[in-house]
Design a protein around this motif. Sequence first.
Motif, PDB file in Angstrom:
ATOM      1  N   TYR A  48      19.772  11.520  36.194  1.00 53.89           N
ATOM      2  CA  TYR A  48      20.628  10.989  37.255  1.00 53.89           C
ATOM      3  C   TYR A  48      19.788  10.105  38.188  1.00 53.89           C
ATOM      4  O   TYR A  48      18.670  10.457  38.551  1.00 53.89           O
ATOM      5  CB  TYR A  48      21.256  12.115  38.062  1.00 53.89           C
ATOM      6  CG  TYR A  48      22.478  12.734  37.425  1.00 53.89           C
ATOM      7  CD1 TYR A  48      22.525  13.010  36.057  1.00 53.89           C
ATOM      8  CD2 TYR A  48      23.588  13.069  38.187  1.00 53.89           C
ATOM      9  CE1 TYR A  48      23.632  13.584  35.476  1.00 53.89           C
ATOM     10  CE2 TYR A  48      24.718  13.646  37.620  1.00 53.89           C
ATOM     11  CZ  TYR A  48      24.738  13.900  36.259  1.00 53.89           C
ATOM     12  OH  TYR A  48      25.838  14.468  35.679  1.00 53.89           O
ATOM     13  N   GLN A 124      23.359   7.243  35.410  1.00 56.14           N
ATOM     14  CA  GLN A 124      22.174   7.812  34.800  1.00 56.14           C
ATOM     15  C   GLN A 124      21.255   6.692  34.327  1.00 56.14           C
ATOM     16  O   GLN A 124      21.684   5.585  34.019  1.00 56.14           O
ATOM     17  CB  GLN A 124      22.542   8.707  33.616  1.00 56.14           C
ATOM     18  CG  GLN A 124      23.417   9.894  34.001  1.00 56.14           C
ATOM     19  CD  GLN A 124      23.527  10.912  32.896  1.00 56.14           C
ATOM     20  OE1 GLN A 124      22.585  11.127  32.131  1.00 56.14           O
ATOM     21  NE2 GLN A 124      24.676  11.558  32.802  1.00 56.14           N
ATOM     22  N   LYS A 126      18.785   6.844  31.630  1.00 55.65           N
ATOM     23  CA  LYS A 126      18.045   7.397  30.491  1.00 55.65           C
ATOM     24  C   LYS A 126      17.079   6.393  29.886  1.00 55.65           C
ATOM     25  O   LYS A 126      16.126   6.785  29.201  1.00 55.65           O
ATOM     26  CB  LYS A 126      19.027   7.889  29.429  1.00 55.65           C
ATOM     27  CG  LYS A 126      19.799   9.137  29.856  1.00 55.65           C
ATOM     28  CD  LYS A 126      20.611   9.713  28.719  1.00 55.65           C
ATOM     29  CE  LYS A 126      21.280  11.018  29.113  1.00 55.65           C
ATOM     30  NZ  LYS A 126      22.056  11.624  28.019  1.00 55.65           N
TER      31      LYS A 126
END
Length: 560
Positions: A48, A124, A126
Amino acid sequence: MGTIRALGYVGFTATNIDRWKDFAPGVLGLQLSETWPDGTLVLRADAYQRRIFIHPGRVDEIRYIGWEVYDADSLEKLKSQLTGKRVPFVDLNEDETAHRAVIDGLKFLDTDGLHIEAFYGASQSKHEPFVSPVGQGPFVTGEQGLGHIVVHPENYSAAVAFYKDVLDFKISDYCTINTLGARDGHATFMHVNPRHHSLALANFPIGQRLNHIMLELETIDDVGCAYERALAAGAHILLDLGRHTNDDVFSFYVMTPSGWSVEIGCGGRRIDDTTWHVSHHTRPSSWGHNLDSTSRMVKVGNLDIHYHDSGSGDQVVVLLHGGGPGASSWSNFQRNIGPLSEHFRVLAIDMPHFGKSTKPEGRYLDRPWYAEVVGATLDTLNISKAHFVGNSLGGSVSMVLSVERPEIVDRLVLMGTMGSLPVFAPLPPEGAKHIIEYYHGEGPTREKLEAFLRSMIYDQNLITTDFIEERFIASTTPELLFVAQQPKLNTHFTQWQTADQVKHKSLLLYGRDDRVVPWDTSLLLLRLMPNADLHIFSRCGHWAQWERADEFNSVVANFL
């Protein structure tokens, strides 16, 4: 489960934002991902983008809690729930959703006036994986959310009902908790996913609404390394290593720069609602979690003297508390012990009749005798010289030591110490009158105590019901009531008579708005003490070390 799926983010205000820049990554292992133009720090704990927000502010307090829902339909369902329960809410505006890095959300107040937000669609990153700056393993988040948070609502039963009946939190269990050694508190633990609890509500007094947040790590080794980092950084370990009875977490609690704690642990229990049943735990920990790992006791003559011992180094700083009802070394200096222990070995001593030290039948507020006891305490601990930082009564005792035991005194910091009669303020000053009257007449009452505390602090928002209750309990033990209600209460201030004999380099600290010991009582001390300087804090009462903690710690450390 209900519409809420996890604890998503939390926001705080902090008076000492700069110390968070080192503490959050260096001790907690969080990633400092952004610093906004207004000074706000944004911290990551996983994929996050934004999990924790530290905003600059005038008080150290929780600002908002963000609870994550599943999707847009869940958000609409929550709106219907709030409407049905007649809880007003508004949608997050574009700026707010951008700041939180979410698609949409809403905000409302709980029964305690705490700002609650609900959202979905958290951003998010990632493609930019979370990497702890200290190389530890990942935090346990995912479907279980950020961790958990524990708060102390003013109306405990109403808050439990609100989260259970309005927001559909499920009760995990209950626990009896004794934090003060005076009366039991009660806590309700609540879950919204398999994590044992994402929220706990408690009714025991600690002086502020936020108790702690919990961050879960994967292994015992990760927790052990975090513990060693905290010790190496000189951070105050509030609760030492231990294991909880209800959620099986192995953890410790470390004080943050803002005066509330973070629990760092691992091994949390998971809940399956199809088989779970609610229990009541009579103790919070199976073992360990000893309160105040800095807490020590030493025998001085026939007295048991309690003190906190934190930090290391050749220079020793002795903190001496004031003489107001319910005072102790911890209640006076909890916001200063940790920061000062980064530079010095700090001893915060409970003088006789206060805190956990012996409360003998006589000599209440006897400054020369208190000075003898403090000097004997240092002798017993084999400390030959120390700096003394005294708050009010503690300043008076420090002056006596400077004259009677000059060889053990290095430098003096006298905070809110009465040097003469006030020039501009009424006589007696409002706060001093409250102290004199507290134990007499009909005896101590919460109303009397609140009047005194409100005269002592400039920022009235710092006076909470919990804070009043904590001090009231500490000020009404049977042995203290017996000695404090004796007719010969020593309230005569005479330190100006020996002020010219105080030769040590000294710093006089006062709050401009002090209604207990007005700042103008310092003028005679400044005139008589040959090596004294004066510093006055604006918008500050009798407790500069509390109201202006960050500035106080910096001024004192630089002077010493």
